[in-house]
Design a protein around this motif. Structure first.
Motif, PDB file in Angstrom:
ATOM      1  N   UNK A 123       0.804  -1.223   0.000  1.00  0.00           N
ATOM      2  CA  UNK A 123       0.000   0.000   0.000  1.00  0.00           C
ATOM      3  C   UNK A 123       0.836   1.271   0.000  1.00  0.00           C
ATOM      4  N   UNK A 124       2.114   1.176   0.339  1.00  0.00           N
ATOM      5  CA  UNK A 124       2.920   2.401   0.327  1.00  0.00           C
ATOM      6  C   UNK A 124       3.420   2.635  -1.097  1.00  0.00           C
ATOM      7  N   UNK A 125       3.639   3.900  -1.456  1.00  0.00           N
ATOM      8  CA  UNK A 125       3.878   4.179  -2.870  1.00  0.00           C
ATOM      9  C   UNK A 125       5.345   4.191  -3.311  1.00  0.00           C
ATOM     10  N   UNK A 126       6.289   4.356  -2.385  1.00  0.00           N
ATOM     11  CA  UNK A 126       7.677   4.515  -2.817  1.00  0.00           C
ATOM     12  C   UNK A 126       8.226   3.244  -3.472  1.00  0.00           C
ATOM     13  N   UNK A 135      11.283   7.347 -12.525  1.00  0.00           N
ATOM     14  CA  UNK A 135      11.314   8.754 -12.970  1.00  0.00           C
ATOM     15  C   UNK A 135      10.194   9.552 -12.296  1.00  0.00           C
ATOM     16  N   UNK A 136       9.061   8.898 -12.113  1.00  0.00           N
ATOM     17  CA  UNK A 136       7.933   9.575 -11.465  1.00  0.00           C
ATOM     18  C   UNK A 136       8.262   9.849  -9.997  1.00  0.00           C
ATOM     19  N   UNK A 137       8.926   8.870  -9.378  1.00  0.00           N
ATOM     20  CA  UNK A 137       9.343   9.055  -7.981  1.00  0.00           C
ATOM     21  C   UNK A 137      10.344  10.204  -7.884  1.00  0.00           C
ATOM     22  N   UNK A 138      11.254  10.248  -8.838  1.00  0.00           N
ATOM     23  CA  UNK A 138      12.238  11.339  -8.880  1.00  0.00           C
ATOM     24  C   UNK A 138      11.519  12.687  -8.989  1.00  0.00           C
ATOM     25  N   UNK A 139      10.508  12.735  -9.853  1.00  0.00           N
ATOM     26  CA  UNK A 139       9.765  13.991 -10.052  1.00  0.00           C
ATOM     27  C   UNK A 139       9.071  14.412  -8.754  1.00  0.00           C
ATOM     28  N   UNK A 144       8.827  18.047  -4.150  1.00  0.00           N
ATOM     29  CA  UNK A 144       8.611  18.239  -2.712  1.00  0.00           C
ATOM     30  C   UNK A 144       9.830  18.852  -2.034  1.00  0.00           C
ATOM     31  N   UNK A 145      11.016  18.440  -2.491  1.00  0.00           N
ATOM     32  CA  UNK A 145      12.229  18.923  -1.829  1.00  0.00           C
ATOM     33  C   UNK A 145      12.756  20.195  -2.470  1.00  0.00           C
ATOM     34  N   UNK A 146      12.207  20.489  -3.640  1.00  0.00           N
ATOM     35  CA  UNK A 146      12.653  21.675  -4.365  1.00  0.00           C
ATOM     36  C   UNK A 146      14.167  21.658  -4.542  1.00  0.00           C
TER      37      UNK A 146
ATOM     38  N   UNK B 125       5.207  10.454  14.536  1.00  0.00           N
ATOM     39  CA  UNK B 125       4.324  10.051  13.439  1.00  0.00           C
ATOM     40  C   UNK B 125       4.198  11.188  12.420  1.00  0.00           C
ATOM     41  N   UNK B 126       3.994  12.392  12.934  1.00  0.00           N
ATOM     42  CA  UNK B 126       3.828  13.551  12.045  1.00  0.00           C
ATOM     43  C   UNK B 126       5.055  13.735  11.139  1.00  0.00           C
ATOM     44  N   UNK B 127       6.238  13.663  11.744  1.00  0.00           N
ATOM     45  CA  UNK B 127       7.431  13.903  10.939  1.00  0.00           C
ATOM     46  C   UNK B 127       7.829  12.701  10.085  1.00  0.00           C
ATOM     47  N   UNK B 128       7.425  11.510  10.505  1.00  0.00           N
ATOM     48  CA  UNK B 128       7.637  10.348   9.624  1.00  0.00           C
ATOM     49  C   UNK B 128       6.771  10.523   8.381  1.00  0.00           C
ATOM     50  N   UNK B 129       5.578  11.074   8.575  1.00  0.00           N
ATOM     51  CA  UNK B 129       4.690  11.325   7.451  1.00  0.00           C
ATOM     52  C   UNK B 129       5.304  12.362   6.499  1.00  0.00           C
ATOM     53  N   UNK B 130       5.974  13.366   7.067  1.00  0.00           N
ATOM     54  CA  UNK B 130       6.666  14.355   6.227  1.00  0.00           C
ATOM     55  C   UNK B 130       7.762  13.667   5.409  1.00  0.00           C
ATOM     56  N   UNK B 131       8.529  12.794   6.078  1.00  0.00           N
ATOM     57  CA  UNK B 131       9.614  12.090   5.378  1.00  0.00           C
ATOM     58  C   UNK B 131       9.039  11.214   4.260  1.00  0.00           C
ATOM     59  N   UNK B 132       7.890  10.588   4.522  1.00  0.00           N
ATOM     60  CA  UNK B 132       7.237   9.757   3.505  1.00  0.00           C
ATOM     61  C   UNK B 132       6.782  10.626   2.330  1.00  0.00           C
ATOM     62  N   UNK B 133       6.208  11.775   2.651  1.00  0.00           N
ATOM     63  CA  UNK B 133       5.723  12.651   1.570  1.00  0.00           C
ATOM     64  C   UNK B 133       6.887  13.141   0.706  1.00  0.00           C
ATOM     65  N   UNK B 134       8.079  13.213   1.297  1.00  0.00           N
ATOM     66  CA  UNK B 134       9.255  13.658   0.543  1.00  0.00           C
ATOM     67  C   UNK B 134       9.791  12.567  -0.383  1.00  0.00           C
ATOM     68  N   UNK B 135       9.336  11.335  -0.186  1.00  0.00           N
ATOM     69  CA  UNK B 135       9.752  10.257  -1.093  1.00  0.00           C
ATOM     70  C   UNK B 135      10.300   9.011  -0.421  1.00  0.00           C
TER      71      UNK B 135
END
Lengths: 222, 187
Positions: A123-126, A135-139, A144-146, B125-135
């Motif tokens: 269920x996780x996307x990475x 490439x999509x993950x890179x984008x 997000x990190x700019x 949890x909040x900051x793990x979620x931030x790390x996840x959102x970053x990739x």
């Protein structure tokens, strides 16, 4: 066929109280469902000792005790090392590799390789994007990190190649399949509302699926 | 690595001493991004501390509490000790002092907070979620901050992360591929 479950898919299905559909799915699919040892520790062994998580852990344990899942270990460590070496050395920032995956996800992937499994439920996307579309993950990471994230295209290709043809599914696809097989109707009232409710419940339990995707799917079924 | 850690720690101390609640949150947000990029668990801990201090500072029932001044002084002392340990090349002193600061944050939240779930655990949890959102992957994000995977998954589920990530393969197509696999192995 063999399906390897990552903890994310297992936990979401269990949190939506729909774990019973997996027993029916296993039978209908004539499949063997595998859980990596690390995932078993994360989803059962540790949480069963913690009051807040005990119920979910008991549900998953019951599913294992009923024979719906087999706990699997990587026998040949080379598979684990191979997956880890590529997965965590594909993306770079300022020349340093970004560590993306952890033992649970790596073990699931190593078991797929070792046991020649046909599907991964995650269920996780990475991990999913790393397999299907780095490439999509890179984008996403860049946006997000700019910052400039570079990708080792050769390693990314090698990694993707290891899982070519693998069917990667989320709990929403398992729920949709259970609906088609009539298994969802054993848990919930029959009809489209139950399907919609179950798909959104999986989303809100952490399945990486957008509302738009669910709506498009439901619209196509009408 | 130590230089960056020291810089974030110094900024956290400055903001906490100056009562800059907004600044603490900014530091925390910046620190977790850097920690996620470099898999730096110590920096992630600084982010968690800065975030908790921001939250504590912004709550009236905390800053008006009779024991707040004493607690604040104790946390500052620990953070400064950690900074000295880092600057003097004594990682043991740094780790011990950070652990002590975390203990103080936890115990003061238990004493003054209104929720059963500790502020520090929520921050994980909040900051793990931030790390996840970053990739980062779910497991890696959880490991970075020490968050529980189940809590993290549930938290992510009610964020808009999945709605922001554009999916190229939809449910119907994945389902078709799965059915093909059921019918006859890998395609």
């Amino acid at each position: 066929m063999k399906v390897v479950f990552d903890s994310s898919a297992l936990i979401s299905v269990s949190q939506t109280c729909l774990i019973n559909i997996l027993g029916g799915l296993k039978e209908k699919m004539n499949a063997e469902f595998l859980i990596p040892q690390v995932v078993f520790n994360e989803a059962v062994q540790r949480p069963i000792e913690i009051k807040r998580f005990e119920l979910n852990a008991i549900r998953i344990k019951k599913a294992i005790d009923q024979g719906w899942f087999r706990v699997a270990k990587v026998e040949d460590k080379t598979f684990f090392d191979e997956v880890e070496g590529l997965a965590n050395n594909c993306f770079f920032i300022n020349g340093n590799a970004v560590r993306l995956l952890q033992a649970g996800e790596i073990e699931a992937l190593a078991i797929i390789r070792e046991q020649k499994a046909e599907a991964l439920a995650i269920d996780e996307r990475t991990t999913r994007m790393l397999i299907e579309n780095p490439k999509q993950l890179q984008a996403i990471m860049q946006a997000r990190k700019n910052r400039q994230i570079s990708i080792d295209a050769k390693k990314a290709r090698l990694f993707g190649g290891m899982f070519q043809g693998l069917s990667v599914v989320r709990s929403v696809e398992l729920i949709a399949l259970a609906h088609e097989f009539g298994i969802l109707g054993e848990e919930l009232p029959k009809g489209p509302q139950s399907l919609e409710a179950a798909l959104f419940a999986a989303k809100y339990s952490g399945c990486a699926v957008s509302s738009r995707e669910i709506n498009i799917f439901l619209h196509g079924k009408r | 690595m130590a230089k960056r850690l020291s810089s974030f720690l110094g900024k956290t101390i400055g903001a906490f001493e100056g009562g800059d609640s907004f600044g603490l949150r900014e530091i925390a947000n910046h620190a977790i991004e850097e920690a996620a990029l470099s898999n730096d668990r110590q920096l992630a801990e600084i982010a968690l501390i800065a975030y908790c201090l921001h939250k504590m500072h912004s709550k009236q029932h905390v800053v008006r509490h009779a024991r707040w001044r004493r607690i604040r002084k104790g946390i500052l002392l620990d953070l400064k000790k950690a900074e000295r340990g880092l600057g003097g090349g004594r990682p043991g002193e740094f780790e011990k002092s950070i652990a002590s600061a975390i203990r103080s944050v936890r115990s003061s939240d238990e004493m003054m907070g209104n929720y059963a779930q500790n502020l520090f655990e929520k921050a994980r949890v909040k900051y793990a979620s931030t790390a996840y959102s970053l990739g980062l992957g779910l497991g890696q994000a959880a490991e970075l901050t020490g968050a529980d995977k189940k809590e993290l998954l549930r938290y992510i589920g009610v964020t808009k992360i999945a709605d922001r990530d554009v999916e190229l393969v939809g449910i119907a197509e994945r389902l078709r591929k799965l059915k093909r696999a059921i019918a006859g192995g890998r395609q």
